[in-house]
Design a protein around this motif. Structure first.
Motif, mmCIF file in Angstrom:
data_model
loop_
_atom_site.group_PDB
_atom_site.id
_atom_site.type_symbol
_atom_site.label_atom_id
_atom_site.label_comp_id
_atom_site.label_asym_id
_atom_site.label_seq_id
_atom_site.Cartn_x
_atom_site.Cartn_y
_atom_site.Cartn_z
ATOM 1 N N SER A 295 -18.589 -4.140 4.852
ATOM 2 C CA SER A 295 -19.642 -3.190 5.243
ATOM 3 C C SER A 295 -19.505 -2.714 6.688
ATOM 4 N N ILE A 296 -18.285 -2.674 7.187
ATOM 5 C CA ILE A 296 -18.046 -2.144 8.527
ATOM 6 C C ILE A 296 -17.898 -0.630 8.467
ATOM 7 N N VAL A 297 -17.251 -0.155 7.426
ATOM 8 C CA VAL A 297 -17.088 1.279 7.196
ATOM 9 C C VAL A 297 -17.950 1.671 6.002
ATOM 10 N N ARG A 298 -18.619 2.807 6.124
ATOM 11 C CA ARG A 298 -19.509 3.275 5.058
ATOM 12 C C ARG A 298 -18.724 3.661 3.798
ATOM 13 N N PRO A 299 -19.358 3.616 2.631
ATOM 14 C CA PRO A 299 -18.696 4.038 1.386
ATOM 15 C C PRO A 299 -18.309 5.515 1.442
ATOM 16 N N ASN A 300 -17.254 5.840 0.733
ATOM 17 C CA ASN A 300 -16.794 7.230 0.575
ATOM 18 C C ASN A 300 -16.404 7.882 1.896
ATOM 19 N N ILE A 301 -16.035 7.073 2.893
ATOM 20 C CA ILE A 301 -15.551 7.605 4.159
ATOM 21 C C ILE A 301 -14.034 7.460 4.180
ATOM 22 N N SER A 302 -13.319 8.572 4.380
ATOM 23 C CA SER A 302 -11.860 8.527 4.359
ATOM 24 C C SER A 302 -11.217 9.235 5.552
ATOM 25 N N ARG A 303 -11.955 10.113 6.240
ATOM 26 C CA ARG A 303 -11.382 10.836 7.376
ATOM 27 C C ARG A 303 -11.193 9.874 8.550
ATOM 28 N N PRO A 304 -10.040 9.958 9.246
ATOM 29 C CA PRO A 304 -9.779 9.056 10.375
ATOM 30 C C PRO A 304 -10.885 9.062 11.422
ATOM 31 N N ASP A 305 -11.406 10.240 11.776
ATOM 32 C CA ASP A 305 -12.444 10.302 12.803
ATOM 33 C C ASP A 305 -13.703 9.558 12.367
ATOM 34 N N SER A 306 -14.054 9.693 11.096
ATOM 35 C CA SER A 306 -15.252 9.014 10.590
ATOM 36 C C SER A 306 -15.047 7.502 10.540
ATOM 37 N N ILE A 307 -13.838 7.079 10.170
ATOM 38 C CA ILE A 307 -13.549 5.641 10.128
ATOM 39 C C ILE A 307 -13.608 5.058 11.533
ATOM 40 N N GLU B 124 0.813 -1.215 0.000
ATOM 41 C CA GLU B 124 0.000 0.000 0.000
ATOM 42 C C GLU B 124 0.849 1.269 0.000
ATOM 43 N N GLY B 125 2.163 1.130 0.159
ATOM 44 C CA GLY B 125 3.062 2.288 0.140
ATOM 45 C C GLY B 125 3.100 3.078 1.424
ATOM 46 N N ILE B 126 2.505 2.572 2.489
ATOM 47 C CA ILE B 126 2.485 3.290 3.753
ATOM 48 C C ILE B 126 3.886 3.301 4.362
ATOM 49 N N GLY B 127 4.394 4.520 4.655
ATOM 50 C CA GLY B 127 5.739 4.669 5.188
ATOM 51 C C GLY B 127 6.797 4.797 4.113
ATOM 52 N N GLN B 128 6.394 4.632 2.848
ATOM 53 C CA GLN B 128 7.346 4.749 1.744
ATOM 54 C C GLN B 128 7.002 5.969 0.889
ATOM 55 N N ASN B 129 6.007 5.808 0.008
ATOM 56 C CA ASN B 129 5.580 6.968 -0.784
ATOM 57 C C ASN B 129 4.276 7.571 -0.263
ATOM 58 N N ARG B 130 3.812 7.054 0.871
ATOM 59 C CA ARG B 130 2.630 7.615 1.532
ATOM 60 C C ARG B 130 2.942 7.815 3.003
ATOM 61 N N LYS B 131 2.383 8.850 3.587
ATOM 62 C CA LYS B 131 2.659 9.149 4.988
ATOM 63 C C LYS B 131 1.942 8.170 5.902
ATOM 64 N N ALA B 132 2.413 8.130 7.147
ATOM 65 C CA ALA B 132 1.882 7.169 8.112
ATOM 66 C C ALA B 132 0.390 7.374 8.353
ATOM 67 N N GLN B 133 -0.076 8.618 8.348
ATOM 68 C CA GLN B 133 -1.479 8.909 8.638
ATOM 69 C C GLN B 133 -2.410 8.321 7.584
ATOM 70 N N ASP B 134 -1.868 8.042 6.389
ATOM 71 C CA ASP B 134 -2.695 7.460 5.322
ATOM 72 C C ASP B 134 -3.140 6.033 5.637
ATOM 73 N N ILE B 135 -2.609 5.471 6.705
ATOM 74 C CA ILE B 135 -3.017 4.115 7.065
ATOM 75 C C ILE B 135 -4.510 4.050 7.345
ATOM 76 N N TRP B 136 -5.102 5.182 7.784
ATOM 77 C CA TRP B 136 -6.542 5.179 8.053
ATOM 78 C C TRP B 136 -7.352 4.981 6.779
ATOM 79 N N GLU B 137 -6.861 5.527 5.659
ATOM 80 C CA GLU B 137 -7.542 5.307 4.381
ATOM 81 C C GLU B 137 -7.493 3.826 3.997
ATOM 82 N N VAL B 138 -6.342 3.204 4.248
ATOM 83 C CA VAL B 138 -6.190 1.787 3.942
ATOM 84 C C VAL B 138 -7.104 0.950 4.833
ATOM 85 N N ILE B 139 -7.156 1.287 6.115
ATOM 86 C CA ILE B 139 -8.030 0.570 7.038
ATOM 87 C C ILE B 139 -9.492 0.732 6.621
ATOM 88 N N GLY B 140 -9.872 1.949 6.271
ATOM 89 C CA GLY B 140 -11.244 2.193 5.831
ATOM 90 C C GLY B 140 -11.598 1.376 4.610
#
Length: 286
Positions: free
Chosen positions: A154-166, A131-147
């Motif tokens: 169907s645990i996370v709603r579609p089009n949700i990317s903000r860490p707080d929403s996830i 996923e490139g986390i820690g390489q060409n993507r910053k650590a905080q982007d891990i929330w997008e990957v988790i989402g």
């Protein structure tokens, strides 16, 4: 392998001729004839392993591969203590060890055995390096990957990317049933942990957020980090938020905690299915 249904009875000589041809070419051809069908009908329990034990000696097959992360279920042996520790809410959060020793195979086996979101237990494996986390993507982007990975169930709603929403969606899904759990297995986590530790404004900030979500859900949401030296360093770093959560698991050869017997099974069982028998102590020498 190629599966062939033979409408007749193969003689012993024809079976041996088949074995010779398969090894000469080589081809993996499993032949099921009338005699084998009648024999399997008399067997109790699972017939599939018995069918292979009757057919594989007359073909060619290599059950051992160098693609260690993609281990078939019948070729995974041992690691019972490690599997149990990862599954326990307050078990280990860190897995480390050298390459080709079975870290990813262990994570895949846990996911294969326990992932059942319809029954309230989601086990998700994520390759952070891919996923490139820690390489060409910053650590905080891990929330997008988790989402993205939790959205598959169907645990996370579609089009949700903000860490707080996830985090909010994860909490809501868990709160809907007290028996629900999420186990997030983050493989190749070295670059992510290194980058997160070097954040000048908030060292281990993203890891702290993940730990906070684990704590707030009483560990029904659990994260496991797997990797090489940086994962091991995180386990020793007193500044890491997860350094003291569970005993780190070191994945090595099958030599401890009664695993020697599993190592012998890893050698003997596949060969026995291929028609070979070991003289005393030969497996120990291997």
């Amino acid at each position: 392998p190629v599966l062939v249904l033979y409408l007749g009875r193969m003689t012993e000589q024809r079976r041996r001729d088949l074995a010779h041809q398969c090894r000469e070419r080589p081809h993996t051809v499993v032949v099921i004839d009338e005699t084998l069908i009648y024999f399997l009908c008399t067997a109790r329990g699972s017939r599939l392993p018995l069918m292979f034990r009757c057919t594989l000696p007359f073909t060619v097959s290599n059950p051992y591969t160098i693609a260690s992360s993609n281990v078939p279920v019948e070729m995974f042996f041992g690691r019972r203590h490690e599997r149990q520790s990862l599954l326990e809410p307050y078990g280990s959060n860190l897995v480390f060890g050298g390459r080709q020793l079975g870290k990813t195979a262990l994570l895949r086996e846990v996911q294969r055995r326990k992932h059942a979101p319809d029954e309230g237990f989601a086990v998700k494996l994520v390759d952070l390096k891919a996923e490139g986390i820690g390489q060409n993507r910053k650590a905080q982007d891990i929330w997008e990957v988790i989402g993205a990975t939790l959205r598959e169930d169907s645990i996370v709603r579609p089009n949700i990317s903000r860490p707080d929403s996830i985090k909010e969606d994860i909490t809501k899904w868990l709160a809907a049933d007290d028996h629900r759990r999420i186990l997030l297995l983050l493989d190749e986590a070295d670059a992510f942990l290194l980058q997160d530790s070097r954040d000048e404004t908030n060292s281990y900030g993203t890891v702290a957020e993940l730990k906070g979500l684990m704590d707030s859900t009483e560990r029904r949401f659990k994260v496991v980090f797997a990797g090489l030296h940086n994962v091991q360093r995180t386990a020793r770093d007193v500044n890491s938020p997860i350094a003291h959560l569970g005993q780190p698991l070191c994945i090595g050869p099958l030599l401890q905690d009664g695993e020697v017997k599993e190592a012998l099974r890893l050698i003997q069982h596949p060969f026995e299915a291929l028609g070979y028998r070991f003289a005393p102590d030969v497996a120990n020498r291997i």
